[in-house]
Write a protein that holds these residues in place. Structure first.
Motif, short mmCIF file in Angstrom:
data_model
loop_
_atom_site.label_atom_id
_atom_site.label_comp_id
_atom_site.label_asym_id
_atom_site.label_seq_id
_atom_site.Cartn_x
_atom_site.Cartn_y
_atom_site.Cartn_z
N SER A 172 -7.14 6.82 17.73
CA SER A 172 -7.64 6.05 16.71
C SER A 172 -6.37 5.40 15.84
O SER A 172 -6.67 4.84 14.73
N ILE A 173 -5.11 5.71 16.37
CA ILE A 173 -4.19 4.99 15.67
C ILE A 173 -3.30 4.17 16.61
O ILE A 173 -3.36 4.50 18.02
N GLU A 174 -2.56 3.17 16.44
CA GLU A 174 -1.99 2.19 17.37
C GLU A 174 -0.80 3.08 17.87
O GLU A 174 -0.56 2.58 18.91
N ALA A 175 -0.39 3.84 17.39
CA ALA A 175 0.98 4.64 17.60
C ALA A 175 0.94 5.23 18.95
O ALA A 175 -0.11 5.69 19.23
N ARG A 176 2.09 5.48 19.45
CA ARG A 176 2.11 6.36 20.59
C ARG A 176 2.70 7.75 20.03
O ARG A 176 4.03 7.65 19.54
N LEU A 177 2.44 8.68 20.25
CA LEU A 177 2.76 10.17 19.86
C LEU A 177 3.62 10.84 21.08
O LEU A 177 3.21 10.67 22.26
N MET A 178 4.71 11.62 20.77
CA MET A 178 5.62 12.18 22.02
C MET A 178 4.76 13.32 22.43
O MET A 178 4.87 13.66 23.54
N ARG A 179 3.94 14.27 21.58
CA ARG A 179 3.33 15.45 22.05
C ARG A 179 2.20 15.12 23.34
O ARG A 179 1.89 16.16 23.86
N VAL A 180 1.81 14.03 23.49
CA VAL A 180 0.92 13.85 24.63
C VAL A 180 1.76 13.15 25.91
O VAL A 180 1.27 12.75 26.97
N GLY A 181 3.06 13.06 25.86
CA GLY A 181 3.64 12.46 26.84
C GLY A 181 3.31 10.91 27.19
O GLY A 181 2.83 10.15 26.54
N ALA A 182 3.18 11.00 28.61
CA ALA A 182 2.86 9.80 29.29
C ALA A 182 1.32 9.52 29.39
O ALA A 182 0.89 8.67 29.63
N ARG A 183 0.55 10.55 29.23
CA ARG A 183 -0.86 10.62 29.00
C ARG A 183 -1.53 9.37 28.16
O ARG A 183 -1.12 9.51 27.25
N TYR A 184 -2.47 8.58 29.03
CA TYR A 184 -2.77 7.59 28.10
C TYR A 184 -4.02 7.67 27.67
O TYR A 184 -4.89 8.33 28.21
#
Length: 264
Positions: free
Chosen positions: A107-119
């Motif tokens: 629900s946010i545009e940003a990409r978070l580190m804690r989910v790694g490469a999982r899209y």
């Protein structure tokens, strides 16, 4: 007002109601002083020297064990349960909904580190009630026990609570990852130049930092620098990650098209 540390005595004596005892056990997992005081109390409880063996009928011996107060026995059992619970909690897996409350979507545009490469596809929710709900206390405790300040900060940012994220990172050791997360907090606070500055510093040292590229692109877009923002998204697209690459290309195309149309 009674402080949590003042409840050690009543806790050892078994005088606390169950709700307060449970809260104190959680306090034990975080407090640097109470576990030491608890250990000292348990050692004092076992200081009584054993009595001399008494012979009976020449062939049998009765050995007397040291007296231990009832509260000490209860404390040993309680401490053992608390340690066992803590070990179970620390080993428990963290659900992805911790960082994306609406998982599998984000629900946010940003990409978070804690989910790694999982899209997780972006659904453009943002600022909704699901995003603003509080962080689950047990999840917060789990991440605290792991010393995962970045994880807690990103969980707050997933709920668009940047002030709480910044407060959590005050206890984290400085690093490029910390600066990348602080950049995202700045983005959510509409401090776009600061977000650009922080991500620029990260990318100077770690050119392939994907989260920094993504946050920087969003900040540049907010500043109206569409072509530069598109270039940042294309840096992510070059890696060919499933899902992320496609979204990055699509975002870059949306940003480039109006500029190219005006040029034509």
């Amino acid at each position: 007002m009674t402080k949590p540390c003042d409840q050690l005595g009543p806790f050892l004596d078994g005088e606390l109601p169950e709700a307060e005892a449970a809260a104190f056990r959680l306090h034990l997992a975080e407090c640097p002083d109470c576990p030491v005081r608890l250990d000292s109390a348990l050692q004092l409880a076992g200081l009584s020297p054993p009595l001399e063996p008494v012979k009976k009928k020449k062939e049998k011996q009765q050995v007397h064990v040291p007296f231990r107060p009832h509260w000490a026995r209860r404390a040993v059992a309680t401490a053992a349960v608390a340690v066992a619970c803590a070990l179970v909690v620390v080993a428990a897996p963290v659900p992805e909904s911790a960082w994306y409350p609406g998982a599998p979507d984000r629900s946010i545009e940003a990409r978070l580190m804690r989910v790694g490469a999982r899209y997780h596809p972006y659904q453009g929710v943002g600022h909704g009630p699901e995003n603003q709900k509080a962080l689950d206390p047990l999840l917060h405790l789990l991440l605290k026990l792991r010393g995962d300040h970045l994880g807690i900060a990103e969980a707050y940012l997933a709920r668009e609570l940047p002030l709480l994220a910044e407060a959590e990172l005050k206890d984290a050791l400085p690093s490029d990852d910390v600066n990348a997360v602080l950049a995202l907090a700045a983005l959510q606070k509409a401090e776009y130049p600061r977000a650009v500055e922080l991500t620029g510093a990260v990318l100077e040292r770690v050119p392939g930092h994907l989260q920094a590229h993504w946050t920087r692109a969003l900040a540049l877009e907010r500043l109206g620098l569409d072509l530069t923002a598109a270039q940042e998204f294309l840096e992510v697209a070059k890696l060919g990650e499933a899902g992320w690459s496609g979204e990055a290309k699509q975002r870059a195309s949306v940003l480039q098209e109006p500029v190219l149309a005006r040029a034509r």
